[in-house]
Design an enzyme around this catalytic site. Structure first.
Site, PDB file in Angstrom:
ATOM      1  N   GLU A 177      -8.384   3.658 -46.087  1.00 27.08           N
ATOM      2  CA  GLU A 177      -9.179   4.876 -46.317  1.00 27.08           C
ATOM      3  C   GLU A 177      -9.101   5.308 -47.781  1.00 27.08           C
ATOM      4  O   GLU A 177     -10.089   5.755 -48.367  1.00 27.08           O
ATOM      5  CB  GLU A 177      -8.713   6.009 -45.394  1.00 27.08           C
ATOM      6  CG  GLU A 177      -8.804   5.697 -43.883  1.00 27.08           C
ATOM      7  CD  GLU A 177     -10.187   5.282 -43.415  1.00 27.08           C
ATOM      8  OE1 GLU A 177     -11.180   5.563 -44.121  1.00 27.08           O
ATOM      9  OE2 GLU A 177     -10.292   4.629 -42.354  1.00 27.08           O
ATOM     10  N   HIS A 183     -17.428   2.346 -33.207  1.00 27.85           N
ATOM     11  CA  HIS A 183     -18.630   2.178 -34.020  1.00 27.85           C
ATOM     12  C   HIS A 183     -19.917   2.030 -33.213  1.00 27.85           C
ATOM     13  O   HIS A 183     -20.995   2.203 -33.761  1.00 27.85           O
ATOM     14  CB  HIS A 183     -18.452   0.977 -34.954  1.00 27.85           C
ATOM     15  CG  HIS A 183     -17.240   1.125 -35.845  1.00 27.85           C
ATOM     16  ND1 HIS A 183     -15.944   1.091 -35.348  1.00 27.85           N
ATOM     17  CD2 HIS A 183     -17.108   1.329 -37.172  1.00 27.85           C
ATOM     18  CE1 HIS A 183     -15.079   1.255 -36.336  1.00 27.85           C
ATOM     19  NE2 HIS A 183     -15.757   1.398 -37.463  1.00 27.85           N
TER      20      HIS A 183
HETATM   21  C1  BJ2 Z   1     -10.339   3.207 -39.325  1.00 29.34           C
HETATM   22  C2  BJ2 Z   1     -11.636   2.794 -39.959  1.00 29.34           C
HETATM   23  C3  BJ2 Z   1     -13.864   3.735 -40.625  1.00 29.34           C
HETATM   24  C4  BJ2 Z   1     -13.657   3.152 -42.009  1.00 29.34           C
HETATM   25  C5  BJ2 Z   1     -14.629   5.069 -40.662  1.00 29.34           C
HETATM   26  C6  BJ2 Z   1     -15.384   5.280 -39.384  1.00 29.34           C
HETATM   27  C7  BJ2 Z   1     -16.695   4.603 -39.575  1.00 29.34           C
HETATM   28  C8  BJ2 Z   1     -16.931   4.594 -41.070  1.00 29.34           C
HETATM   29  C9  BJ2 Z   1     -15.588   5.701 -42.861  1.00 29.34           C
HETATM   30  C10 BJ2 Z   1     -16.787   5.699 -43.837  1.00 29.34           C
HETATM   31  C11 BJ2 Z   1     -16.358   5.036 -45.098  1.00 29.34           C
HETATM   32  C12 BJ2 Z   1     -17.509   4.813 -46.022  1.00 29.34           C
HETATM   33  C13 BJ2 Z   1     -12.235   1.646 -39.133  1.00 29.34           C
HETATM   34  C14 BJ2 Z   1     -10.863  -0.070 -40.291  1.00 29.34           C
HETATM   35  C15 BJ2 Z   1     -10.988  -1.594 -40.281  1.00 29.34           C
HETATM   36  C16 BJ2 Z   1     -11.708  -1.958 -39.022  1.00 29.34           C
HETATM   37  C17 BJ2 Z   1     -12.333  -0.720 -38.509  1.00 29.34           C
HETATM   38  C18 BJ2 Z   1     -11.945  -0.519 -37.049  1.00 29.34           C
HETATM   39  N1  BJ2 Z   1     -12.578   3.913 -39.978  1.00 29.34           N
HETATM   40  N2  BJ2 Z   1     -15.711   5.084 -41.638  1.00 29.34           N
HETATM   41  N3  BJ2 Z   1     -17.182   7.053 -44.096  1.00 29.34           N
HETATM   42  N4  BJ2 Z   1     -11.815   0.390 -39.313  1.00 29.34           N
HETATM   43  O1  BJ2 Z   1     -14.303   2.160 -42.313  1.00 29.34           O
HETATM   44  O2  BJ2 Z   1     -12.838   3.668 -42.758  1.00 29.34           O
HETATM   45  O3  BJ2 Z   1     -14.592   6.251 -43.182  1.00 29.34           O
HETATM   46  O4  BJ2 Z   1     -17.617   5.481 -47.047  1.00 29.34           O
HETATM   47  O5  BJ2 Z   1     -18.326   3.921 -45.726  1.00 29.34           O
HETATM   48  O6  BJ2 Z   1     -13.049   1.904 -38.272  1.00 29.34           O
HETATM   49  O7  BJ2 Z   1     -12.624  -1.050 -36.174  1.00 29.34           O
HETATM   50  O8  BJ2 Z   1     -10.946   0.131 -36.782  1.00 29.34           O
HETATM   51 ZN    ZN Z   2     -13.485   1.585 -43.922  1.00 31.59          ZN
END
Ligand code: BJ2
Ligand code: ZN
Length: 886
Positions: free
Chosen positions: A380, A511
């Protein structure tokens, strides 16, 4: 807001009117400078709308209530409305924007066009409906509660931290199964009904933007026509390694959960330490290669040292700044939510936030003190670092070079942070722990592979699944079946409990209901190793020529050189196509699996050896369903091909049969050899690809496959088949070309079976002539081929045996598809025999009147007196039956 939109519209309409005297070059340049002014104003207002929406969204995500939800929706709609107005304005004012000289302007407008029209694609009411739908799904996910295994009346378990902890720590198969089922049922099932409408909305928006469907719309961000193919290529390169991992982990898990494994080779999805089996680092202790050696799980150390979530973020920030990167600003520390509050509902799934005002950047994470979360913290923080690096770009370029880049930043740094060397340096690993030996490296690499390599097929299949749904390949009635088809095919896992189309297991992954594209994480897993390799070279911590400095030991800590190389790429945002940013950071302009392969090379070698020792062949069986549908498609393709082949050989056979000459014979033989080869190939193909085809459910399919696998003579080895075909041709040629001499005119020796001999046999009543013709014909046609026939029988029996029949007779009988066929025919014969004998006796009596002296007491009729020219065909069973059933 209204007056601002009105103002900007009128401002530009007026300005436009003033500058329209004539269309000239100077006018074009004028227009470009007007465009710049316009964009500056657009940027200012758009940032404000974006801030309002982000802020309202944050207030909702950190405090889920009806009130916050209402405001979130309202602000998001206001933002969309603004985008729509701005877009309308642009289409009126800058019709020629695609021809602008300044490429940055062209790129800016292109990007605004998509954002603008995507927001305005639907009428306001429909857009509201869509946003509400998205919210409903996300809320179900974020607020779901499940019941405890120990006490099913206790029903307040959340995903974070309760279920996550169970999946990670429990080794009780029943408890894991319960947690898995609870989550998938409590989240997936209620979301299912909203998914189809969501798909329709998403496609509608994509289509209004001139994309074929929402999957294509997502892919636009990668700015490459061949991106899907490139991804597939990467996966194919990495798949063998994944399968080695899978085989090894399967063998190890079998030691713990033996009774959960069957012959199919699949791993039940609840045994891998993670709710979605997406990464497997939590079962490290069950699969550790060298248990007596050091392992890199610093959870205990962090706890002992009193680590808090805040401390974890500070450690991460310190790593970033050690590279000369930007520290988190005060607002970050003040406003972020780093722990789960217990007085309200929040969206616990970790995320990073850019508030579009160049000032506010936050993280929201229900952080737990574990190694896994320490990695997520860096993940993050990487997003926020990217936001900070590109904050001076115009809003439209404040995005990753492509979505995978954004995901890769924090992970790249974490590759250094997690090295044993670095953990020692920051006091999370005892200084005296030996870490440089081979076994410790393998332990370390395996723990990394459990996180990175195990993730690959998952990272790929989530969007493969959604592409198939968006483009209509998969119908709603197959949503869950298709999910498990891909999970099986790519990950080699299966559901721990029976699933049906009531379920919607994909919906239990964040997602999917949250409408976040997922391919980014696959891309990230590959390119973060490219970034790592390049930064490590820059930091002098890796030397491809020096075995003491392998890629997996590199730690770029405190390397300003590495930091500035990274920063240079990040600061570009999305202002240039991603290959350019990649070039800046790595010198390469393509995605490439060589870095990730190199990093894991010692482990891959070790796994191959280990699996060989454990007699663990990598891979798993496909499901009968999948195989059946593959077989169907295969047969469709095959039908076309075989029809073509069949046509070609028929033409050759016809040519030969209507003009027996050497050339035609040669062509015919060649083609028959060719088509035998072809049949053999497809038969081998079928048995290799579908070894269990006999168990298929579709009887029609089984019948077709059965016919394909019975080859007859084609099963002979090539040289034998050639002999066989030659013998057959020789015999039929001899038969067709045999001639005899006339009875009356001895020197005329060109009488053929047809028409001359047939005519004599039918019309002549001269016993001597008949006898002459009969004897001559049999001697000349039959006699010479006796030896050939003997060889032919041998070789065709050999072919029959290769087809698993006793002899050629059995092979022939096989086409009647009846076990009792021989007996049935015998029975028919017995029924008809009395009639035959009556006719025989009658004919004999009549013939005796004509040829009296030819008859003796034996009751037999001499064969040459019957108006039948004996030929093989008329003796064969088939025509016998044809006659009988007429
Ligand atoms: C824990 C991580 C996402 C991420 C969150 C939720 C969806 C997008 C963001 C965006 C960032 C951006 C995540 C980590 C690796 C695999 C995946 C999972 N949460 N997001 N705003 N991960 O990518 O950090 O924070 O600016 O694009 O979902 O399946 O756990
Ligand atoms: Zn991410």
């Amino acid at each position: 807001m209204e007056w601002r939109v009105a103002a900007i519209i009128s401002l530009w309409l007026i300005a436009g009117a003033y500058s329209f005297p004539s269309v000239s070059d100077s006018f074009e340049n004028d227009l470009e400078s007007q465009a710049r002014l316009f964009l500056a104003e657009y940027d200012r207002q758009s940032s404000e709308k974006c801030f309002n929406a982000a802020n309202a969204n944050w207030n909702y995500a950190t405090d889920i209530r009806d009130e916050t939800e209402k405001i979130k929706l309202q602000k998001s709609l206001e933002n969309s409305k603004f985008q729509k107005e701005a877009w309308k304005n642009i289409t009126i004012q800058f019709k020629t924007r695609e021809n602008f000289q300044d490429p940055v302007l062209v790129r800016t407008f292109k990007k605004i066009a998509i954002i603008g029209t995507s927001a305005s694609a639907l009428p306001e009411e429909r857009l509201k409906e869509f946003k509400q739908l998205q919210n409903t799904m996300s809320k179900i996910y974020s607020t779901a509660k499940t019941c405890a295994y120990e006490d099913v009346t206790e029903c307040n378990l959340s995903l974070d931290p309760d279920l996550t902890k169970i999946m990670k720590e429990s080794r009780d198969e029943q408890q894991l199964r319960h947690a898995w089922k609870e989550w998938h049922d409590k989240v997936g099932v209620p979301i299912r009904q909203y998914y189809k409408p969501y798909v329709d909305f998403s496609n509608e928006i994509a289509k209004t933007n001139n994309f074929s469907d929402a999957g294509a719309f997502w892919l636009r961000e990668y700015e490459s026509e061949t991106f899907k193919e490139e991804i597939e290529q990467l996966w194919q390169t990495l798949k063998p390694f994944y399968q080695q991992m899978h085989a090894y982990v399967r063998a190890k898990l079998r030691d713990t959960y033996g009774d959960q494994f069957t012959e199919d080779g699949l791993i039940p999805a609840h045994l891998l330490g993670n709710m979605w089996a997406q990464s497997w680092e939590n079962i490290y202790s069950l699969v550790v290669p060298f248990p007596e050696k050091t392992s890199i799980d610093v959870t205990e150390q962090m706890k002992q040292q009193g680590y808090t979530p805040l401390k974890m973020f500070q450690v991460s920030d310190e790593f970033f700044t050690s590279l000369g990167l930007i520290p988190m600003p005060p607002e970050f520390w003040k406003e972020s939510l780093l722990e789960k509050p217990n007085d309200r509902e929040v969206v616990c799934h970790a995320s990073a936030w850019d508030f579009c005002n160049r000032k506010d950047f936050r993280i929201k994470q229900c952080t737990v003190v574990t190694t896994e979360d320490l990695i997520t913290v860096h993940h993050e923080m990487g997003h926020v670092q990217y936001y900070l690096q590109y904050k001076d770009q115009p809003l439209i370029f404040r995005r990753g070079a492509n979505p995978g880049f954004h995901e890769a930043v924090g992970d790249t740094l974490a590759l250094s942070v997690i090295t044993p060397k670095h953990l020692k340096e920051i006091g999370l690993l005892d200084d005296s722990t030996p870490i440089d030996d081979y076994e410790t490296s393998i332990n370390f690499l395996l723990s990394m592979a459990l996180e990175k390599i195990a993730f690959l097929p998952f990272g790929y299949l989530i969007d493969k699944y959604r592409w198939d749904i968006f483009d209509g390949t998969v119908e709603p009635s197959n949503y869950n079946a298709h999910w498990w088809k891909l999970r099986r095919e790519y990950q080699g896992i299966k559901p721990p409990v029976e699933r049906s189309e009531e379920n919607f297991d994909a919906g239990a992954k964040y997602h999917v209901p949250a409408d976040v594209e997922y391919l980014r994480y696959f891309v990230s897993k590959v390119i973060q190793f490219q970034f790592h390799r390049s930064l490590c070279l820059e930091a002098g911590q890796y030397d491809p020529e020096d075995p003491r400095k392998p890629l997996h030991n590199c730690d770029i800590y405190r390397s300003k050189a590495a930091g500035s190389k990274l920063a240079a790429g990040l600061a570009m945002g999305s202002s240039r196509p991603w290959p350019e940013a990649m070039k800046v950071m790595t010198g390469q302009d393509k995605m490439d699996a060589s870095a990730i392969r190199e990093y894991f090379k010692p482990l891959e070698d070790w796994l191959i050896l280990q699996n060989a020792k454990l007699a663990q062949p990598p891979g798993w069986q496909k499901s009968t369903n999948d195989l059946e549908s593959e077989a169907h498609s295969y047969l469709v393709e095959l039908d076309q091909l075989s029809s073509q082949k069949c046509y070609e050989s028929s033409v050759a056979e016809w040519a030969y049969a209507t003009d027996i000459n050497d050339e035609n014979e040669k062509v015919k033989l060649e083609l028959s050899l060719d088509s035998a080869k072809f049949s053999k190939e497809i038969s081998q193909n079928v048995t290799a690809t579908f070894p269990l085809w006999r168990e298929f459910k579709d009887p029609d399919l089984v019948r077709k496959l059965k016919k394909i696998t019975i080859l007859g003579a084609a099963r002979l080895p090539d040289d034998q088949f050639k002999k066989y075909a030659q013998l057959e041709t020789d015999m039929t040629k001899h038969y067709s070309t045999t001639t005899i001499c006339s009875f009356k005119y001895k020197e005329t020796c060109n009488l053929s079976l047809e028409p001359e001999l047939t005519k004599i046999m039918r019309e002549s009543r001269n016993e001597e002539e008949l006898r002459h013709v009969w004897t001559e014909w049999h001697d000349k046609s039959g006699g010479p081929i006796k030896q050939t026939y003997k060889k032919f029988v041998e070789i065709s029996n050999q072919a029959a045996k290769l087809n698993d029949f006793n002899d050629t007779g059995a092979l022939w009988l096989n086409s009647y598809e009846s076990e009792t066929f021989k007996d049935d025919v015998e029975e028919l014969w017995q029924t008809l025999k009395p009639l035959y004998q009556q006719i025989h006796a009658y004919v004999r009596a009549k013939l005796r009147n004509v040829y009296g002296d030819q008859f003796s007491d034996d009751g037999l009729i001499p064969a040459h007196l019957l108006d039948i020219v004996v030929n093989a065909e008329e003796l064969c069973l088939a025509s016998f039956l044809k006659f009988e059933f007429k």
